[in-house]
Scaffold this active site. Structure first.
Site, PDB file in Angstrom:
ATOM      1  N   CYS A 120       0.633  10.784  88.291  1.00 23.35           N
ATOM      2  CA  CYS A 120       1.412  10.784  89.539  1.00 23.35           C
ATOM      3  C   CYS A 120       2.176  12.086  89.761  1.00 23.35           C
ATOM      4  CB  CYS A 120       2.369   9.600  89.555  1.00 23.35           C
ATOM      5  SG  CYS A 120       1.547   8.038  89.261  1.00 23.35           S
ATOM      6  N   HIS A 261       7.909  10.558  94.429  1.00 19.88           N
ATOM      7  CA  HIS A 261       6.666   9.828  94.193  1.00 19.88           C
ATOM      8  C   HIS A 261       6.871   8.373  94.601  1.00 19.88           C
ATOM      9  CE1 HIS A 261       3.231   8.002  92.532  1.00 19.88           C
ATOM     10  NE2 HIS A 261       3.864   7.445  91.508  1.00 19.88           N
ATOM     11  N   ASN A 291       1.163   2.685  95.655  1.00 19.82           N
ATOM     12  CA  ASN A 291       1.242   3.874  94.802  1.00 19.82           C
ATOM     13  C   ASN A 291      -0.116   4.577  94.807  1.00 19.82           C
ATOM     14  OD1 ASN A 291       1.331   5.704  92.687  1.00 19.82           O
ATOM     15  ND2 ASN A 291       2.281   4.296  91.229  1.00 19.82           N
TER      16      ASN A 291
HETATM   17  N1  ACO Z   1       2.852 -11.664  91.344  1.00 10.39           N
HETATM   18  C1  ACO Z   1       3.606 -12.672  90.857  1.00 10.39           C
HETATM   19  N2  ACO Z   1       4.160 -12.637  89.626  1.00 10.39           N
HETATM   20  C2  ACO Z   1       3.951 -11.540  88.890  1.00 10.39           C
HETATM   21  C3  ACO Z   1       3.186 -10.437  89.350  1.00 10.39           C
HETATM   22  C4  ACO Z   1       2.624 -10.552  90.630  1.00 10.39           C
HETATM   23  N3  ACO Z   1       1.879  -9.579  91.182  1.00 10.39           N
HETATM   24  N4  ACO Z   1       3.163  -9.491  88.400  1.00 10.39           N
HETATM   25  C5  ACO Z   1       3.902  -9.952  87.373  1.00 10.39           C
HETATM   26  N5  ACO Z   1       4.369 -11.182  87.666  1.00 10.39           N
HETATM   27  C6  ACO Z   1       5.210 -12.041  86.856  1.00 10.39           C
HETATM   28  C7  ACO Z   1       5.113 -11.719  85.386  1.00 10.39           C
HETATM   29  O1  ACO Z   1       4.009 -12.374  84.799  1.00 10.39           O
HETATM   30  C8  ACO Z   1       6.431 -12.236  84.873  1.00 10.39           C
HETATM   31  O2  ACO Z   1       6.329 -13.623  84.722  1.00 10.39           O
HETATM   32  P1  ACO Z   1       7.028 -14.347  83.451  1.00 10.39           P
HETATM   33  O3  ACO Z   1       8.497 -14.084  83.619  1.00 10.39           O
HETATM   34  O4  ACO Z   1       6.651 -15.771  83.625  1.00 10.39           O
HETATM   35  O5  ACO Z   1       6.455 -13.695  82.251  1.00 10.39           O
HETATM   36  C9  ACO Z   1       7.397 -11.980  86.025  1.00 10.39           C
HETATM   37  O6  ACO Z   1       6.571 -11.787  87.197  1.00 10.39           O
HETATM   38  C10 ACO Z   1       8.277 -10.742  85.830  1.00 10.39           C
HETATM   39  O7  ACO Z   1       7.429  -9.675  85.431  1.00 10.39           O
HETATM   40  P2  ACO Z   1       8.040  -8.265  85.083  1.00 10.39           P
HETATM   41  O8  ACO Z   1       6.944  -7.380  84.585  1.00 10.39           O
HETATM   42  O9  ACO Z   1       9.239  -8.428  84.225  1.00 10.39           O
HETATM   43  O10 ACO Z   1       8.516  -7.787  86.530  1.00 10.39           O
HETATM   44  P3  ACO Z   1       9.350  -6.497  86.895  1.00 10.39           P
HETATM   45  O11 ACO Z   1      10.545  -6.913  87.644  1.00 10.39           O
HETATM   46  O12 ACO Z   1       9.517  -5.575  85.718  1.00 10.39           O
HETATM   47  O13 ACO Z   1       8.386  -5.785  87.924  1.00 10.39           O
HETATM   48  C11 ACO Z   1       6.787  -4.013  88.102  1.00 10.39           C
HETATM   49  C12 ACO Z   1       7.111  -5.364  87.507  1.00 10.39           C
HETATM   50  C13 ACO Z   1       6.779  -4.143  89.607  1.00 10.39           C
HETATM   51  C14 ACO Z   1       5.416  -3.587  87.623  1.00 10.39           C
HETATM   52  C15 ACO Z   1       7.856  -2.994  87.679  1.00 10.39           C
HETATM   53  O14 ACO Z   1       8.083  -3.060  86.301  1.00 10.39           O
HETATM   54  C16 ACO Z   1       7.460  -1.588  88.048  1.00 10.39           C
HETATM   55  O15 ACO Z   1       7.280  -1.252  89.201  1.00 10.39           O
HETATM   56  N6  ACO Z   1       7.372  -0.682  87.057  1.00 10.39           N
HETATM   57  C17 ACO Z   1       6.929   0.667  87.291  1.00 10.39           C
HETATM   58  C18 ACO Z   1       5.469   0.693  87.107  1.00 10.39           C
HETATM   59  C19 ACO Z   1       4.791   1.708  87.957  1.00 10.39           C
HETATM   60  O16 ACO Z   1       5.237   2.077  88.999  1.00 10.39           O
HETATM   61  N7  ACO Z   1       3.650   2.140  87.487  1.00 10.39           N
HETATM   62  C20 ACO Z   1       2.854   3.028  88.218  1.00 10.39           C
HETATM   63  C21 ACO Z   1       2.550   4.267  87.505  1.00 10.39           C
HETATM   64  S1  ACO Z   1       3.908   5.110  86.855  1.00 10.39           S
HETATM   65  C22 ACO Z   1       4.577   5.670  88.182  1.00 10.39           C
HETATM   66  O17 ACO Z   1       3.922   5.824  89.177  1.00 10.39           O
HETATM   67  C23 ACO Z   1       6.010   5.910  88.151  1.00 10.39           C
END
Ligand code: ACO
Length: 334
Positions: A120, A261, A291
């Site tokens: 990214c 980003h 993204n």
């Molecule tokens: N729909 C419904 N539920 C979901 C989904 C979905 N799409 N995805 C995950 N869940 C559930 C999980 O299974 C979990 O359930 P559980 O509590 O029963 O285990 C619950 O939601 C919470 O999951 P978390 O992973 O803790 O959710 P979080 O609030 O951390 O959000 C996310 C996840 C959106 C991926 C966040 O961590 C994030 O955006 N991180 C950055 C990742 C990123 O941007 N990566 C891209 C590349 S790096 C970059 O570009 C910066």
């Protein structure tokens, strides 16, 4: 992080362009294939929809359309370009590079053409490389593109990743040949490979070449530790911004616009809070793009320019974070 002070003369942004594929996939569309909802995706990420490329549309095809728009914006022909750098993690093939395919499709002369893989942060890494190369008088006009077909490396059965990503391309035409605005005045980049396992594609490289098992195990798709990435993204983007401002004798008050980003609106909100800058000064298009990795900043920038948001003299900070880990920041004077 590099601590080199800025010793490179400003380079001009002559033109910008972007392309988003025609197929729009909403959160409700995704809820039909994985166990998710519009409400979950919007509140956790700020994403409402994303554009996905057609099956027969490759990374190079998206790039060419963005590049043509940037060339038109610059009032230049493909024959004017003498350097091509493409930032991508989804090239058409492992080899040759996406850049050489784009060079051929655009009909550029036999100019140096290569890819940058910094996820990214790739587009800002490519701008850093271009700033240095444009010191060489052999190059006058450079074409820098961020292009991604992330839909080709996403596991469409994994709700934790497939809701996050989209496809698209953005491009800048840069030049060292005049002394006018808008210019890139400074930039920096950094990396921490010890955290490479936070976001990677396990198979398809030399460690784990493609096999029946890797395909069956979805090992050619993105594997991610979202929570750790979230924290690292905020920290590194805030630090990169602060270092860039400090070494230019600026504060956040001197910056009219931030173009971060577009990974997650909550990452941008946390960054804004850390920098103590209102969200109104952040360009955000993630609701409609998801993204798009290396393409995200040039797309957001080109759209903001088209909307007439930038005024002459505005200082703009571009800041990115991505797999690697990598991060980078660029200072623009409009
Ligand atoms: N729909 C419904 N539920 C979901 C989904 C979905 N799409 N995805 C995950 N869940 C559930 C999980 O299974 C979990 O359930 P559980 O509590 O029963 O285990 C619950 O939601 C919470 O999951 P978390 O992973 O803790 O959710 P979080 O609030 O951390 O959000 C996310 C996840 C959106 C991926 C966040 O961590 C994030 O955006 N991180 C950055 C990742 C990123 O941007 N990566 C891209 C590349 S790096 C970059 O570009 C910066």
């Amino acid at each position: 992080m590099t601590n080199l002070t800025n010793c490179i003369k400003p380079i001009i942004i002559e033109g910008v362009g972007c392309y988003l594929p025609g197929r729009v996939v909403t959160n409700d569309d995704l809820a039909k294939i994985v166990d998710t909802s519009d409400e979950w995706i919007r509140t956790r990420t700020g994403i409402g929809e994303r554009h996905l490329a057609a099956e027969d549309e490759a990374c190079s095809d998206l790039a060419v359309l963005a590049a043509r728009q940037a060339l038109e914006d610059a009032g230049l022909e493909p024959s004017d370009i003498d350097l091509l750098i493409v930032a991508t993690v989804t090239p058409d093939h492992i080899t040759p590079s996406a850049a050489v395919l784009i060079q051929a499709k655009l009909g550029l002369c036999s100019v140096p053409s290569f890819d940058v893989n910094a996820a990214c942060s790739g587009f800002l890494y490519a701008l850093e490389a271009t700033r240095s190369l444009l010191r060489d008088e052999r190059y006058r006009h450079a074409l820098v593109i961020g292009s991604e077909k992330l839909s080709s490396i996403v596991n469409w059965e994994d709700r934790t990743t497939c809701v996050l990503f989209g496809d698209g391309a953005g491009a800048f035409v840069l030049s060292n040949s005049a002394s006018d605005l808008p210019v890139i005045t400074d930039g920096l980049a950094g990396a921490d490979g010890s955290a490479a396992n936070l976001l990677y594609v396990p198979a398809g490289g030399s460690v784990q070449p493609a096999s029946k098992e890797t395909v069956e195990g979805h090992l050619h798709t993105v594997t991610m530790n979202g929570r750790e990435l979230f924290k690292a993204a905020v920290r590194h983007m805030a630090e990169a911004t602060e270092e860039l401002l400090k070494r230019n004798g600026l504060t956040t008050e001197d910056i009219a616009w931030f173009v971060p980003h577009q990974a997650n609106i909550r990452i941008v909100q946390a960054l804004a809070q850390q920098l103590n800058v209102p969200m109104e000064r952040f360009v955000c298009n993630i609701e409609h793009t998801g993204n798009t990795s290396a393409a995200s900043i040039p797309i957001a920038f080109a759209q903001a320019k088209a909307e007439g948001r930038f005024q002459k003299g505005d200082r703009i900070v571009l800041v990115a974070f991505g797999a690697g880990l990598t991060w980078a920041a660029t200072l623009v004077e409009w």
